[in-house]
Design a protein around this motif. Structure first.
Motif, PDB file in Angstrom:
ATOM      1  N   SER A  49       4.865  -2.267  -0.979  1.00 43.03           N
ATOM      2  CA  SER A  49       3.810  -1.323   0.027  1.00 43.03           C
ATOM      3  C   SER A  49       4.261  -1.819   1.147  1.00 43.03           C
ATOM      4  O   SER A  49       4.407  -0.932   2.040  1.00 43.03           O
ATOM      5  CB  SER A  49       2.677  -2.001  -0.436  1.00 43.03           C
ATOM      6  N   THR A  50       4.419  -3.106   1.714  1.00 41.97           N
ATOM      7  CA  THR A  50       4.923  -3.331   3.002  1.00 41.97           C
ATOM      8  C   THR A  50       6.439  -2.735   3.266  1.00 41.97           C
ATOM      9  O   THR A  50       6.359  -2.294   4.325  1.00 41.97           O
ATOM     10  CB  THR A  50       5.039  -4.692   3.019  1.00 41.97           C
ATOM     11  N   LEU A  51       7.224  -2.876   2.279  1.00 43.97           N
ATOM     12  CA  LEU A  51       8.497  -2.334   2.346  1.00 43.97           C
ATOM     13  C   LEU A  51       8.239  -0.740   2.618  1.00 43.97           C
ATOM     14  O   LEU A  51       9.164  -0.286   3.567  1.00 43.97           O
ATOM     15  CB  LEU A  51       9.320  -2.699   1.238  1.00 43.97           C
ATOM     16  N   GLN A  52       7.688  -0.251   1.802  1.00 44.22           N
ATOM     17  CA  GLN A  52       7.576   1.342   2.029  1.00 44.22           C
ATOM     18  C   GLN A  52       7.193   1.547   3.309  1.00 44.22           C
ATOM     19  O   GLN A  52       7.468   2.587   4.110  1.00 44.22           O
ATOM     20  CB  GLN A  52       6.717   1.744   1.036  1.00 44.22           C
ATOM     21  N   SER A  53       6.134   0.899   4.103  1.00 46.18           N
ATOM     22  CA  SER A  53       5.457   1.306   5.239  1.00 46.18           C
ATOM     23  C   SER A  53       6.583   0.927   6.334  1.00 46.18           C
ATOM     24  O   SER A  53       6.723   1.612   7.399  1.00 46.18           O
ATOM     25  CB  SER A  53       4.444   0.189   5.767  1.00 46.18           C
ATOM     26  N   ALA A  54       7.453  -0.195   6.238  1.00 50.32           N
ATOM     27  CA  ALA A  54       8.396  -0.682   7.092  1.00 50.32           C
ATOM     28  C   ALA A  54       9.571   0.387   7.098  1.00 50.32           C
ATOM     29  O   ALA A  54       9.941   0.488   8.332  1.00 50.32           O
ATOM     30  CB  ALA A  54       8.955  -2.092   6.696  1.00 50.32           C
ATOM     31  N   ILE A  55       9.957   0.776   6.122  1.00 48.10           N
ATOM     32  CA  ILE A  55      10.925   1.975   5.973  1.00 48.10           C
ATOM     33  C   ILE A  55      10.619   3.341   6.919  1.00 48.10           C
ATOM     34  O   ILE A  55      11.295   3.812   7.581  1.00 48.10           O
ATOM     35  CB  ILE A  55      11.312   2.129   4.713  1.00 48.10           C
ATOM     36  N   LYS A  56       9.262   3.571   6.737  1.00 47.92           N
ATOM     37  CA  LYS A  56       8.704   4.823   7.316  1.00 47.92           C
ATOM     38  C   LYS A  56       8.817   4.438   8.845  1.00 47.92           C
ATOM     39  O   LYS A  56       8.982   5.589   9.804  1.00 47.92           O
ATOM     40  CB  LYS A  56       7.308   5.071   6.779  1.00 47.92           C
TER      41      LYS A  56
END
Length: 344
Positions: A49-56
């Protein structure tokens, strides 16, 4: 031959000054020399979830804070959860926000070791020219099981047998040596047979210095099938039958790719960590930086022996690997590589 001037004055096997064992139920646990360890209190769902947000947000700091501080096994779990929840390949997501060396580093980190090796092999044999030294590096430093995994994954991903790739991209004795290593039947025991070492040393002397011409097959057979400790004993025995070292004999008797190949096998057998330290040094020596080499070595050795490579680098070149990286790289790429190296 500077490598051998530094290391052929030592007695093998070398002692690790920081070697220790951890006992569990009175059974010694092998020492761990990797710089990346499993992250405590790991939560794949939270990380994904953190990675998905960071990619966005294109937050490179957060992206690499997760990738370089998780073990490869943990990264694979994050990748599976990410792709299930985001409905998109993590590879493609990272490629959409990262570029150049950061993209290459991120993809290397989320690949399994076998997939990364297969990719490296593919990259080294496609396009104009073949990067022979990379083929040798992979085959000379992987375990039998890792080579078997490499062959399996290469066939699955690229629909071609690795043997056929080697045959089509290389030739002569060099091809024979690579195919011999690809068989993955090297002795992996730690026991040393003194009689065998003496016999092998005599065979190598007869095959090279003593006769007109060179029996290359004898060199290939011995150097690709004996264990590292056994070969080190053979190198010592060779000094009793010849006035020169085995590496020097190889240098005098052979030329081209097969010479470089066998010399690298000798280096890896003598001191694998020093072999990789030398690779890293050449990647940052002089003008320009070979980022591909930095990524290849640091990622592939981060859970094997990178701690020892860092120690060897300092001993060989007088500065820390971390300092060399700071001098030659910058920004997010620098910080990610330093995190892989661990503290000085």
């Amino acid at each position: 031959m500077a490598f051998f001037k530094k290391f052929f004055t030592h007695v093998i096997p070398q002692k690790d000054p920081d070697k220790s064992t951890v006992t569990v139920k009175d059974k010694p646990k092998p020492p761990y020399y990797g710089t990346v360890t499993p992250y405590p209190k790991f939560d794949a769902t939270s990380d994904a979830s953190t990675l998905q947000s960071a990619i966005k947000k294109v937050d490179k700091d957060v992206i690499f804070a997760i990738l370089v501080k998780r073990s490869n096994e943990q990264r694979q779990k994050i990748k599976a959860v990410y792709e299930a929840s985001a409905g998109q390949s993590l590879d493609k997501a990272l490629q959409s926000v990262l570029h150049s060396h950061l993209e290459d580093l991120s993809l290397a980190l989320i690949s399994t070791p076998a997939h990364f090796d297969a990719y490296l092999f593919r990259k080294a044999t496609k396009g104009l020219g073949t990067r022979e030294h990379i083929l040798v590096e992979i085959l000379a430093t992987r375990t039998n099981q890792e080579i078997r995994d490499l062959k399996r994954v290469y066939k699955e991903v690229y629909k071609t047998e690795l043997e056929e790739v080697i045959k089509s991209e290389t030739n002569g004795d060099f091809t024979t040596a690579l195919l011999a290593m690809l068989k993955a039947n090297k002795d992996e025991s730690t026991e040393v047979n003194g009689d065998l070492a003496k016999r092998d040393a005599e065979i190598l002397f007869e095959a090279g210095e003593k006769t007109k011409g060179t029996n290359v097959s004898a060199f290939i057979d011995i150097l690709t099938t004996r264990s590292a400790p056994q070969l080190c004993k053979t190198f010592q025995q060779y000094a009793t039958v010849s006035d020169i070292t085995l590496p020097k004999a190889v240098q005098l008797e052979l030329k081209g790719d097969i010479e470089d190949c066998l010399i690298d096998i000798v280096k890896c057998s003598w001191n694998t960590s020093a072999f990789f330290a030398e690779k890293l040094h050449h990647a940052m020596k002089g003008l320009g930086t070979n980022e591909d080499t930095l990524i290849r070595v640091l990622v592939s050795r981060s859970e094997i022996d990178l701690k020892k490579i860092v120690q060897e680098y300092k001993a060989m070149y007088g500065i820390s690997l971390q300092e060399a990286i700071r001098r030659d790289t910058k920004e997010h790429f620098e910080s990610a590589l330093l995190a892989l190296c661990g503290p000085e």
